[in-house]
Design a protein around this motif. Structure first.
Motif, short mmCIF file in Angstrom:
data_model
loop_
_atom_site.label_atom_id
_atom_site.label_comp_id
_atom_site.label_asym_id
_atom_site.label_seq_id
_atom_site.Cartn_x
_atom_site.Cartn_y
_atom_site.Cartn_z
N MET A 89 0.85 -1.17 0.00
CA MET A 89 0.00 0.00 0.00
C MET A 89 0.90 1.24 0.00
SD MET A 89 -3.07 -1.35 0.27
CE MET A 89 -4.34 -0.60 1.20
N ILE A 90 0.47 2.25 -0.75
CA ILE A 90 1.23 3.50 -0.81
C ILE A 90 0.31 4.65 -0.40
CG2 ILE A 90 2.84 2.69 -2.56
CD1 ILE A 90 1.25 4.25 -4.65
N GLN A 91 0.89 5.67 0.22
CA GLN A 91 0.12 6.82 0.66
C GLN A 91 0.28 7.96 -0.34
OE1 GLN A 91 0.84 8.08 4.66
NE2 GLN A 91 -0.94 9.40 4.68
N LEU A 92 -0.85 8.53 -0.77
CA LEU A 92 -0.87 9.60 -1.76
C LEU A 92 -1.76 10.73 -1.27
CD1 LEU A 92 -1.39 7.28 -4.85
CD2 LEU A 92 0.74 8.39 -4.18
N SER A 93 -1.73 11.87 -1.98
CA SER A 93 -2.55 13.03 -1.62
C SER A 93 -3.49 13.38 -2.77
CB SER A 93 -1.67 14.24 -1.32
OG SER A 93 -0.84 13.99 -0.22
N ARG A 94 -4.75 13.57 -2.42
CA ARG A 94 -5.74 14.02 -3.40
C ARG A 94 -5.48 15.50 -3.72
NH1 ARG A 94 -9.52 10.07 -3.80
NH2 ARG A 94 -9.80 8.74 -1.99
N LEU A 95 -6.15 16.03 -4.74
CA LEU A 95 -5.97 17.43 -5.11
C LEU A 95 -6.37 18.39 -3.99
CD1 LEU A 95 -7.11 17.49 -8.84
CD2 LEU A 95 -4.79 17.44 -7.92
N ASN A 96 -7.31 17.98 -3.11
CA ASN A 96 -7.73 18.83 -2.01
C ASN A 96 -6.80 18.74 -0.80
OD1 ASN A 96 -8.37 16.42 -0.75
ND2 ASN A 96 -10.58 16.76 -0.73
#
Length: 72
Positions: free
Chosen positions: A1-8
């Motif tokens: 699993m990888i952690q990412l950021s949404r546009l918000n």
């Protein structure tokens, strides 16, 4: 699993094994194997680094090397 950021700016965790491709349009767009697209704040390079790191952690990277696959 990888952690990412949404546009918000909110973060989420994604199963990297479901990723089919990563592109920049200029926003980074991740296409999953089911066809769903996710746009993230992370750069394409950051996403690829996170995927590669995850593959190494679970031993998938080693399998490619043992079978002679040149892709990393």
């Amino acid at each position: 699993m990888i952690q990412l950021s949404r546009l918000n700016g909110s973060t989420f965790t994604l199963n990297a094994l479901l990723i089919e491709q990563v592109e920049s349009f200029p926003d980074t767009t991740i296409t999953l194997v089911n066809g769903k697209k996710i746009v993230v704040l992370n750069s394409e390079e950051e996403v690829v680094e996170a995927i590669t790191s995850y593959y190494k952690r679970i031993g998938l990277q080693r399998i490619h090397k043992e079978t002679g696959d040149e892709c990393e």
